[in-house]
Each structure stands twice: as structure tokens, then as C-alpha cells.
Design a protein around this motif. Structure first.
Motif, PDB file in Angstrom:
ATOM      1  N   PHE A  49       0.829  -1.202   0.000  1.00 34.13           N
ATOM      2  CA  PHE A  49       0.000   0.000   0.000  1.00 34.13           C
ATOM      3  C   PHE A  49       0.867   1.258   0.000  1.00 34.13           C
ATOM      4  CE2 PHE A  49      -2.903   3.076   2.229  1.00 34.13           C
ATOM      5  CZ  PHE A  49      -3.795   3.200   1.171  1.00 34.13           C
ATOM      6  N   LEU A  50       1.960   1.248   0.762  1.00 35.95           N
ATOM      7  CA  LEU A  50       2.868   2.397   0.777  1.00 35.95           C
ATOM      8  C   LEU A  50       3.527   2.598  -0.582  1.00 35.95           C
ATOM      9  CD1 LEU A  50       4.539   1.920   4.289  1.00 35.95           C
ATOM     10  CD2 LEU A  50       2.852   3.652   3.632  1.00 35.95           C
ATOM     11  N   ASP A  51       3.807   1.510  -1.288  1.00 44.17           N
ATOM     12  CA  ASP A  51       4.339   1.641  -2.653  1.00 44.17           C
ATOM     13  C   ASP A  51       3.321   2.332  -3.562  1.00 44.17           C
ATOM     14  OD1 ASP A  51       6.712   0.398  -1.945  1.00 44.17           O
ATOM     15  OD2 ASP A  51       6.077  -1.591  -2.639  1.00 44.17           O
ATOM     16  N   LYS A  52       2.053   1.975  -3.390  1.00 44.08           N
ATOM     17  CA  LYS A  52       1.008   2.613  -4.197  1.00 44.08           C
ATOM     18  C   LYS A  52       0.890   4.097  -3.851  1.00 44.08           C
ATOM     19  CE  LYS A  52      -3.383   1.557  -3.494  1.00 44.08           C
ATOM     20  NZ  LYS A  52      -4.686   0.829  -3.574  1.00 44.08           N
ATOM     21  N   ILE A  53       0.976   4.430  -2.561  1.00 43.10           N
ATOM     22  CA  ILE A  53       0.907   5.828  -2.145  1.00 43.10           C
ATOM     23  C   ILE A  53       2.052   6.628  -2.755  1.00 43.10           C
ATOM     24  CG2 ILE A  53       1.148   7.381  -0.174  1.00 43.10           C
ATOM     25  CD1 ILE A  53      -0.347   5.353   1.498  1.00 43.10           C
ATOM     26  N   LYS A  54       3.259   6.036  -2.728  1.00 44.70           N
ATOM     27  CA  LYS A  54       4.404   6.756  -3.299  1.00 44.70           C
ATOM     28  C   LYS A  54       4.217   6.968  -4.799  1.00 44.70           C
ATOM     29  CE  LYS A  54       9.371   6.845  -3.987  1.00 44.70           C
ATOM     30  NZ  LYS A  54      10.682   6.170  -3.844  1.00 44.70           N
ATOM     31  N   ARG A  55       3.738   5.952  -5.516  1.00 47.46           N
ATOM     32  CA  ARG A  55       3.510   6.109  -6.959  1.00 47.46           C
ATOM     33  C   ARG A  55       2.498   7.214  -7.233  1.00 47.46           C
ATOM     34  NH1 ARG A  55       3.648   0.364  -6.812  1.00 47.46           N
ATOM     35  NH2 ARG A  55       1.359   0.278  -6.881  1.00 47.46           N
ATOM     36  N   ARG A  56       1.430   7.272  -6.435  1.00 51.09           N
ATOM     37  CA  ARG A  56       0.452   8.340  -6.594  1.00 51.09           C
ATOM     38  C   ARG A  56       1.102   9.706  -6.403  1.00 51.09           C
ATOM     39  NH1 ARG A  56      -4.341   6.190  -2.659  1.00 51.09           N
ATOM     40  NH2 ARG A  56      -5.384   4.734  -4.081  1.00 51.09           N
ATOM     41  N   PHE A  57       1.896   9.820  -5.329  1.00 52.28           N
ATOM     42  CA  PHE A  57       2.538  11.100  -5.042  1.00 52.28           C
ATOM     43  C   PHE A  57       3.449  11.524  -6.192  1.00 52.28           C
ATOM     44  CE2 PHE A  57       6.412  13.213  -3.543  1.00 52.28           C
ATOM     45  CZ  PHE A  57       5.863  14.410  -3.127  1.00 52.28           C
ATOM     46  N   VAL A  58       4.282  10.598  -6.656  1.00 50.59           N
ATOM     47  CA  VAL A  58       5.227  10.922  -7.729  1.00 50.59           C
ATOM     48  C   VAL A  58       4.479  11.360  -8.985  1.00 50.59           C
ATOM     49  CG1 VAL A  58       6.959   9.955  -9.281  1.00 50.59           C
ATOM     50  CG2 VAL A  58       7.052   9.437  -6.832  1.00 50.59           C
ATOM     51  N   ARG A  59       3.390  10.661  -9.312  1.00 48.75           N
ATOM     52  CA  ARG A  59       2.616  11.017 -10.514  1.00 48.75           C
ATOM     53  C   ARG A  59       2.031  12.417 -10.392  1.00 48.75           C
ATOM     54  NH1 ARG A  59      -2.661  10.469 -12.432  1.00 48.75           N
ATOM     55  NH2 ARG A  59      -3.382   9.510 -10.491  1.00 48.75           N
ATOM     56  N   HIS A  60       1.476  12.736  -9.232  1.00 49.06           N
ATOM     57  CA  HIS A  60       0.917  14.080  -9.037  1.00 49.06           C
ATOM     58  C   HIS A  60       2.013  15.136  -8.974  1.00 49.06           C
ATOM     59  CE1 HIS A  60      -2.745  11.851  -7.995  1.00 49.06           C
ATOM     60  NE2 HIS A  60      -3.400  12.984  -8.105  1.00 49.06           N
ATOM     61  N   ARG A  61       3.108  14.800  -8.311  1.00 51.17           N
ATOM     62  CA  ARG A  61       4.186  15.781  -8.127  1.00 51.17           C
ATOM     63  C   ARG A  61       4.871  16.129  -9.444  1.00 51.17           C
ATOM     64  NH1 ARG A  61       7.017  19.204  -8.004  1.00 51.17           N
ATOM     65  NH2 ARG A  61       8.522  19.964  -6.451  1.00 51.17           N
ATOM     66  N   MET A  62       4.876  15.211 -10.376  1.00 48.43           N
ATOM     67  CA  MET A  62       5.486  15.480 -11.674  1.00 48.43           C
ATOM     68  C   MET A  62       4.777  16.605 -12.419  1.00 48.43           C
ATOM     69  SD  MET A  62       6.427  11.662 -13.088  1.00 48.43           S
ATOM     70  CE  MET A  62       6.960  12.288 -14.685  1.00 48.43           C
ATOM     71  N   GLN A  63       3.530  16.895 -12.061  1.00 50.42           N
ATOM     72  CA  GLN A  63       2.776  17.956 -12.707  1.00 50.42           C
ATOM     73  C   GLN A  63       3.041  19.327 -12.093  1.00 50.42           C
ATOM     74  OE1 GLN A  63       1.148  17.030 -15.465  1.00 50.42           O
ATOM     75  NE2 GLN A  63       1.934  14.981 -14.957  1.00 50.42           N
ATOM     76  N   GLY A  64       3.760  19.352 -10.958  1.00 52.46           N
ATOM     77  CA  GLY A  64       4.067  20.625 -10.319  1.00 52.46           C
ATOM     78  C   GLY A  64       3.905  20.553  -8.812  1.00 52.46           C
ATOM     79  N   GLU A  65       4.050  21.706  -8.158  1.00 45.35           N
ATOM     80  CA  GLU A  65       3.933  21.782  -6.702  1.00 45.35           C
ATOM     81  C   GLU A  65       2.537  21.369  -6.250  1.00 45.35           C
ATOM     82  OE1 GLU A  65       6.256  22.601  -4.412  1.00 45.35           O
ATOM     83  OE2 GLU A  65       7.764  22.690  -5.996  1.00 45.35           O
ATOM     84  N   LEU A  66       2.487  20.703  -5.105  1.00 42.50           N
ATOM     85  CA  LEU A  66       1.215  20.246  -4.555  1.00 42.50           C
ATOM     86  C   LEU A  66       0.820  21.093  -3.355  1.00 42.50           C
ATOM     87  CD1 LEU A  66       1.759  16.374  -4.651  1.00 42.50           C
ATOM     88  CD2 LEU A  66       0.653  17.828  -6.364  1.00 42.50           C
ATOM     89  N   ALA A  67      -0.459  21.410  -3.264  1.00 43.71           N
ATOM     90  CA  ALA A  67      -0.966  22.159  -2.119  1.00 43.71           C
ATOM     91  C   ALA A  67      -0.928  21.283  -0.871  1.00 43.71           C
ATOM     92  CB  ALA A  67      -2.398  22.625  -2.392  1.00 43.71           C
ATOM     93  N   GLU A  68      -0.932  21.944   0.307  1.00 45.50           N
ATOM     94  CA  GLU A  68      -0.894  21.210   1.567  1.00 45.50           C
ATOM     95  C   GLU A  68      -2.065  20.241   1.683  1.00 45.50           C
ATOM     96  OE1 GLU A  68      -0.714  24.075   4.710  1.00 45.50           O
ATOM     97  OE2 GLU A  68       1.037  25.086   3.856  1.00 45.50           O
ATOM     98  N   ALA A  69      -3.239  20.675   1.280  1.00 45.10           N
ATOM     99  CA  ALA A  69      -4.416  19.813   1.366  1.00 45.10           C
ATOM    100  C   ALA A  69      -4.254  18.577   0.498  1.00 45.10           C
ATOM    101  CB  ALA A  69      -5.670  20.587   0.965  1.00 45.10           C
ATOM    102  N   THR A  70      -3.621  18.723  -0.659  1.00 44.64           N
ATOM    103  CA  THR A  70      -3.405  17.584  -1.546  1.00 44.64           C
ATOM    104  C   THR A  70      -2.429  16.600  -0.927  1.00 44.64           C
ATOM    105  OG1 THR A  70      -3.781  19.015  -3.468  1.00 44.64           O
ATOM    106  CG2 THR A  70      -2.724  16.891  -3.870  1.00 44.64           C
ATOM    107  N   VAL A  71      -1.358  17.106  -0.325  1.00 42.55           N
ATOM    108  CA  VAL A  71      -0.392  16.243   0.362  1.00 42.55           C
ATOM    109  C   VAL A  71      -1.085  15.472   1.480  1.00 42.55           C
ATOM    110  CG1 VAL A  71       1.665  16.229   1.842  1.00 42.55           C
ATOM    111  CG2 VAL A  71       1.609  17.651  -0.217  1.00 42.55           C
TER     112      VAL A  71
END
Length: 212
Positions: A49-71
Motif C-alpha cells: 500500500f505504501l508503494d502505491k501511495i508513493k507512486r500516486r505522489f510521484v505522478r501528481h508531483r510530476m505535474q508541479g507543486e502540490l498544495a498542503e491539502a493535496t499532500v
């Protein structure tokens, strides 16, 4: 007349924190062993599950800075769930308002803690997600929030993150207050998932808090 200031504006470095509060760094590794000693293991299900969370984060982060609420939605909420911090004996609230009057400076500092974990009336942990400022500038601000704790006889723990970096803080708010930091865990490492380490520390802290 007392000047009212936001903590996020008044405290952006350790020097400004030291000007307003009496606190000292710990001088021994024995002060904060909870972040590296006797850490619990993780199940294969948790690791997957943590691997899936990291993949999600990396995919979103590649599009730019993430807001605190998104993190918070992508990562922090899941970590707190896996660590058991939503369950008995803990309670959680977000956007918790704090203020402290510094009479010698004729100042009133005010702010909002992103996530506060508590047991009964006692604060247990302060979780801060920072994107509007640098990760480093968020450290003294998290400590300032922790210094407003209403109790001084129990250790208080903090976690600060900008999504990619994570660090833990321990504070004992006596006179003077003592604090220490963990290592910084980074999701920027390509072939490691440091969310494993972050969850292990959170689980360890949850266990310590339940025993206290």
C-alpha cells in the motif's frame, strides 16, 4: 498595545524562534531514541500500500507543486490511518487554533496546527504539512506550535512534511524546553520507499504514547 502576529509570518527561522521561546537542543541521542530504536515491522500488505501511495505522489508531483491539502489527502491521512492514530485512545482534529502571549515582547502569536493528535486533554502529536514555505522554514514554526502545548510533564511529538520530505520532532516543554530532530526521510530516492521508515516511526510513537 499588544501586537498580534501570525506564527507563519513572525517565525521563519530558528533565530526568531529562540528570540521568543526558551528552548535548547538535546545534547544526547538518548533524548529521542523513539525514531530509530525498537521500530515495529511492516506487513507485506502495508508495504504494497505504501508503494502505491508513493507512486500516486510521484505522478501528481510530476505535474508541479502540490498544495498542503493535496499532500494530506494523498499521503498524510493514510499514514495516520495505518499507524492507528485515528483509533482509541487517540482523537484527531485539524486546523486547530493556538495563540500565546509573550508579555516581555508585548506580542500575541497566533496560528493553526494542520493536524493535532491528542489523548483526553493531552496533546500527543502535531502534524504540519508545508508547501507555502520551504521545508526548513517549517521546522521552527512546528516547534513554535508545539511550545503552545498546555502541558509540560509529557513529551510531545511532531512530524513535518512537504510531501517529499519528512522529519520528526520531540519536545519536552519544561524550563528550558528541550527538543531534538530525527533524520530527514526523502521520497526523492528512486529505488527506496522511505514511507516505510515514516510509518514505522509513527507506529512506534503511537505505541509509546499509549504506554505513557
Amino acid at each position: 498595545m499588544t501586537q498580534s502576529l501570525a506564527i507563519s509570518q513572525a517565525i521563519t527561522n530558528m533565530a526568531q524562534l529562540q528570540q521568543r521561546f526558551t528552548l535548547n537542543p538535546a545534547d544526547s541521542d538518548l533524548f529521542f531514541p523513539e525514531w530509530h530504536d525498537n521500530l515495529p515491522g511492516l506487513t507485506e500488505t502495508e508495504r504494497a500500500f505504501l508503494d502505491k501511495i508513493k507512486r500516486r505522489f510521484v505522478r501528481h508531483r510530476m505535474q508541479g507543486e502540490l498544495a498542503e491539502a493535496t499532500v494530506n489527502m494523498l499521503i498524510v491521512a493514510h499514514l495516520l490511518e495505518l499507524a492507528g492514530l485515528y483509533d482509541e485512545p487517540f482523537l484527531i482534529t485539524n486546523e486547530y487554533s493556538v495563540d500565546v502571549v509573550l508579555e516581555e515582547r508585548d506580542e500575541k502569536l497566533r496560528g493553526r496546527i494542520d493536524t493535532l493528535v491528542f489523548q483526553r486533554q493531552f496533546w500527543s502529536a502535531v502534524i504540519e504539512s508545508k508547501k507555502s514555505i520551504s521545508f526548513e522554514a517549517g521546522i521552527p514554526q512546528a516547534l513554535a506550535y508545539m511550545m503552545t502545548t498546555p502541558q509540560s510533564d509529557k513529551p510531545l511529538y511532531g512530524m513535518i512534511t512537504d510531501g517529499g520530505l519528512y522529519m520528526f520532532i520531540k519536545l519536552v516543554n519544561r524550563d528550558p524546553a528541550i527538543y531534538d530532530f530525527s533524520d530527514v526521510f526523502s521520497l526523492l530516492l528512486l529505488r527506496q520507499n522511505k514511507l516505510y521508515d515514516v510509518l514505522q516511526v509513527l507506529k512506534r510513537l503511537a505505541s509509546v504514547l499509549q504506554e505513557s
